[in-house]
Write a protein that holds these residues in place. Structure first.
Motif, short mmCIF file in Angstrom:
data_model
loop_
_atom_site.label_atom_id
_atom_site.label_comp_id
_atom_site.label_asym_id
_atom_site.label_seq_id
_atom_site.Cartn_x
_atom_site.Cartn_y
_atom_site.Cartn_z
N GLY A 134 58.32 -50.55 -10.13
CA GLY A 134 57.62 -51.55 -9.34
C GLY A 134 57.55 -52.74 -10.42
N ALA A 135 56.37 -53.60 -10.15
CA ALA A 135 56.26 -54.72 -11.16
C ALA A 135 56.38 -54.38 -12.79
N ILE A 136 55.73 -53.46 -13.32
CA ILE A 136 55.71 -53.07 -14.76
C ILE A 136 56.81 -52.44 -15.15
N GLY A 137 57.28 -51.42 -14.09
CA GLY A 137 58.53 -50.54 -14.25
C GLY A 137 59.86 -51.62 -14.50
N PHE A 182 63.58 -43.68 -11.54
CA PHE A 182 63.14 -43.03 -10.56
C PHE A 182 61.84 -43.69 -9.72
N ASN A 183 62.15 -43.63 -8.53
CA ASN A 183 61.13 -44.58 -7.74
C ASN A 183 60.97 -43.35 -6.48
N ARG A 184 59.73 -43.88 -5.71
CA ARG A 184 59.71 -43.05 -4.56
C ARG A 184 60.71 -43.69 -3.41
N SER A 185 60.81 -44.92 -3.29
CA SER A 185 61.73 -45.55 -2.27
C SER A 185 62.90 -46.52 -2.77
N LYS A 186 63.93 -46.37 -2.10
CA LYS A 186 65.22 -46.99 -2.79
C LYS A 186 65.09 -48.34 -3.52
N LYS A 238 49.01 -38.37 -7.99
CA LYS A 238 48.89 -37.21 -7.05
C LYS A 238 50.02 -36.85 -6.54
N SER A 239 51.04 -37.76 -5.91
CA SER A 239 52.13 -37.38 -5.35
C SER A 239 53.26 -37.65 -6.21
N ALA A 240 52.95 -37.81 -7.56
CA ALA A 240 54.10 -37.72 -8.39
C ALA A 240 54.45 -36.48 -9.13
N ASN A 270 55.84 -33.76 -8.64
CA ASN A 270 57.32 -33.10 -8.63
C ASN A 270 57.83 -33.76 -9.74
N TRP A 271 57.83 -35.05 -9.88
CA TRP A 271 58.69 -35.75 -11.03
C TRP A 271 58.38 -35.25 -12.41
N PHE A 272 56.90 -35.14 -12.55
CA PHE A 272 56.54 -34.47 -13.99
C PHE A 272 57.18 -33.37 -14.16
N ILE A 332 51.91 -46.09 -18.86
CA ILE A 332 51.38 -47.34 -18.87
C ILE A 332 50.66 -47.58 -17.65
N ARG A 333 49.24 -47.78 -17.79
CA ARG A 333 48.67 -48.15 -16.70
C ARG A 333 47.19 -48.56 -16.96
N ASN A 334 46.38 -49.06 -15.88
CA ASN A 334 44.99 -49.44 -16.06
C ASN A 334 44.17 -48.32 -16.09
N GLY A 335 43.06 -48.45 -16.66
CA GLY A 335 42.11 -47.27 -16.49
C GLY A 335 41.64 -46.59 -17.74
N PRO A 359 51.04 -60.24 -16.49
CA PRO A 359 50.62 -60.34 -15.29
C PRO A 359 52.15 -60.45 -14.69
N THR A 360 52.29 -59.75 -13.56
CA THR A 360 53.77 -59.66 -13.00
C THR A 360 53.69 -59.26 -11.61
N GLN A 361 54.35 -60.45 -10.77
CA GLN A 361 53.97 -60.24 -9.14
C GLN A 361 55.52 -60.20 -8.58
N ILE A 377 44.07 -51.00 -3.16
CA ILE A 377 43.34 -51.22 -4.18
C ILE A 377 43.24 -50.18 -5.34
N GLU A 378 43.60 -50.27 -6.81
CA GLU A 378 43.60 -49.18 -7.55
C GLU A 378 41.98 -48.95 -8.07
N ILE A 379 41.15 -48.48 -6.98
CA ILE A 379 39.77 -48.27 -7.39
C ILE A 379 39.81 -47.20 -8.47
N1 LIG Z 1 51.56 -55.81 -12.09
C1 LIG Z 1 50.91 -56.24 -12.96
O1 LIG Z 1 50.52 -57.52 -13.34
C2 LIG Z 1 50.09 -55.45 -14.03
C3 LIG Z 1 49.36 -55.88 -15.20
C4 LIG Z 1 48.73 -55.09 -15.95
C5 LIG Z 1 48.84 -53.76 -15.75
N2 LIG Z 1 49.27 -53.38 -14.67
C6 LIG Z 1 48.97 -51.57 -14.40
O2 LIG Z 1 50.28 -51.20 -14.34
C7 LIG Z 1 50.32 -49.99 -13.51
C8 LIG Z 1 51.69 -50.02 -12.67
O3 LIG Z 1 51.45 -51.44 -11.91
P1 LIG Z 1 52.47 -52.24 -11.09
O4 LIG Z 1 52.03 -53.46 -10.72
O5 LIG Z 1 53.66 -51.87 -11.69
O6 LIG Z 1 52.55 -51.26 -9.56
P2 LIG Z 1 53.67 -51.43 -8.58
O7 LIG Z 1 54.29 -52.69 -8.57
O8 LIG Z 1 52.80 -50.91 -7.23
O9 LIG Z 1 54.89 -50.22 -8.97
C9 LIG Z 1 54.43 -48.96 -8.54
C10 LIG Z 1 55.63 -48.14 -8.45
O10 LIG Z 1 55.64 -46.74 -8.37
C11 LIG Z 1 56.37 -46.35 -7.55
N3 LIG Z 1 55.69 -45.17 -6.81
C12 LIG Z 1 54.58 -44.95 -6.37
N4 LIG Z 1 54.43 -43.62 -6.14
C13 LIG Z 1 55.34 -42.95 -6.53
C14 LIG Z 1 55.74 -41.46 -6.46
N5 LIG Z 1 55.00 -40.75 -6.17
N6 LIG Z 1 57.04 -41.44 -7.20
C15 LIG Z 1 57.72 -42.12 -7.31
N7 LIG Z 1 57.36 -43.52 -7.49
C16 LIG Z 1 56.35 -44.02 -7.14
C17 LIG Z 1 56.15 -47.63 -6.38
O11 LIG Z 1 57.15 -47.16 -5.33
P3 LIG Z 1 57.46 -47.92 -3.99
O12 LIG Z 1 58.53 -49.10 -4.27
O13 LIG Z 1 57.90 -46.87 -2.79
O14 LIG Z 1 56.30 -48.86 -3.73
C18 LIG Z 1 56.41 -48.62 -7.05
O15 LIG Z 1 57.86 -48.91 -7.15
C19 LIG Z 1 48.96 -50.12 -12.77
O16 LIG Z 1 47.99 -49.26 -13.57
C20 LIG Z 1 48.45 -51.43 -12.97
O17 LIG Z 1 47.22 -51.68 -12.65
C21 LIG Z 1 50.07 -53.87 -13.93
#
Ligand SMILES: NC(=O)c1ccc[n+]([C@@H]2O[C@H](COP(=O)([O-])OP(=O)(O)OC[C@H]3O[C@@H](n4cnc5c(N)ncnc54)[C@H](OP(=O)(O)O)[C@@H]3O)[C@@H](O)[C@H]2O)c1
Length: 298
Positions: A12-15, A33-37, A79-81, A83-85, A98-101, A125-127, A258-260
């Motif tokens: 996703g964004a950080i990946g 590796f990702n859950r969707s193409k 939780k849903s990942a 299998n990957w681990f 790499i994540r928040n929390g 910050p990435t969007q 929302i990442e509660i």
């Molecule tokens: N974005 C930011 O600006 C930012 C900044 C600082 C910190 N963070 C933190 O960094 C962490 C990652 O955030 P993000 O913004 O990168 O999130 P994101 O854009 O939602 O990316 C998450 C990725 O993980 C994939 N995914 C979800 N479940 C999966 C699974 N079971 N197996 C394989 N892939 C799976 C999603 O696939 P899909 O493509 O199917 O959705 C998506 O591509 C979070 O903790 C966030 O708070 C983010």
């Protein structure tokens, strides 16, 4: 010489930020590796635009024998990942998460030894924009506990394009970020407004009350935060442009969960464990769960 093998889980964004840095290291064999193409990564970084194809795996079909797995999932994705681990982590694999929390190692402990896991806090910050291009607004800054593992991880990257900070007290650094992001995130997200909302004193008071409550839990949990931190956050708040939002607000507006659990949720959880009440963050969690339950995305 055999190339080091590195996998990015969660593109996703950080990946995408991480991949776009690692792809420049020709000494690596990089897998995604990702859950969707995902067929390509398109990202606009502070160092220019990048677009390159990736052979993204939706299931682990072979032994990857990874030296490093970089996990870029959100807290609620773990939780849903599992299998990957199970499939991507071998006895030689080191994992950067790499994540928040807080307590980032916890969900991974059934799969590898704690000494092989590197906790990473990222400021970057990435969007995704409307054209499907990730917009990375600033140079990434990764904070980790001071360790040999952190040094090993950082050498995979070009230090001119990504900053690494090793800190002696990662718990305190993580709590400081959490206190601000959970409090600011809850107010902006629940009120569907940016920092513009803080022109009204009652929201500044709400913000201070949320900070105060979170601080109590942080201190009881062993974080070493000075009382002045509240004033520091207040000064920071006043310096923010009115249009500044939060990741929680962006997720709500985008219809994403929302990442509660990585925000008010973990404050409430640790409060419960320590026997300290958290009425304000608990109320926020209840309201945020309600918003998430109306949302079908995962
Ligand atoms: N974005 C930011 O600006 C930012 C900044 C600082 C910190 N963070 C933190 O960094 C962490 C990652 O955030 P993000 O913004 O990168 O999130 P994101 O854009 O939602 O990316 C998450 C990725 O993980 C994939 N995914 C979800 N479940 C999966 C699974 N079971 N197996 C394989 N892939 C799976 C999603 O696939 P899909 O493509 O199917 O959705 C998506 O591509 C979070 O903790 C966030 O708070 C983010």
């Amino acid at each position: 010489m055999k190339k080091s093998s590195v996998g990015v889980l969660g593109v996703g964004a950080i990946g995408s930020v991480i991949s776009s840095q690692l792809i420049e290291n020709l000494g690596l064999e990089l897998s995604h590796f990702n859950r969707s193409k995902k067929e390509e990564i398109k990202i606009n970084t502070p160092f220019g635009e990048k677009a390159y194809p990736i052979d993204c795996q939706l299931v682990a079909t072979k032994i990857y024998d990874l030296d490093w797995l970089v996990i870029c999932l959100k807290e609620h994705h773990f939780k849903s990942a599992k299998n990957w681990f199970e499939n991507l982590i071998t006895s030689k694999t080191k994992v950067a998460v790499i994540r928040n929390g807080l307590n980032l190692k916890a969900p991974l402990l059934p799969f590898l030894d704690a000494s092989q896991i590197l906790e990473c806090m990222i400021d970057c910050p990435t969007q995704l924009d409307k054209k499907g291009v990730y917009q990375q607004f600033s140079k990434a800054k990764i904070t980790t506990p001071k360790s040999e593992l952190a040094s090993e991880f950082s050498i995979l990257f070009n230090k001119e394009k990504i900053e690494f900070h090793q800190v002696a007290d990662f718990k305190t650094a993580s709590w400081k970020k959490l206190i601000e992001s959970a409090s600011l995130g809850a107010i902006t997200c629940l009120n569907l407004n940016t920092c513009e909302i803080f022109s009204q004193p009652r929201f500044v008071n709400e913000y201070l009350a949320l900070i105060d409550e979170a601080m109590k839990i942080a201190l009881a949990d062993g974080a070493k935060i000075h009382k002045n931190y509240t004033n520091e956050l207040l000064r920071k708040l006043k310096s923010y442009p009115p249009e500044k939002g939060s990741s929680m607000l962006s997720d709500r507006l985008a219809g994403k969960p929302i990442e509660i659990g990585a925000k008010s949720g973990i404050i409430v959880k640790i409060g419960k464990r320590l026997g300290i009440e958290t009425p304000l963050h608990s109320k926020a969690v209840g309201q945020l769960i309600e918003i998430n339950s109306k949302n079908k995305a995962t």
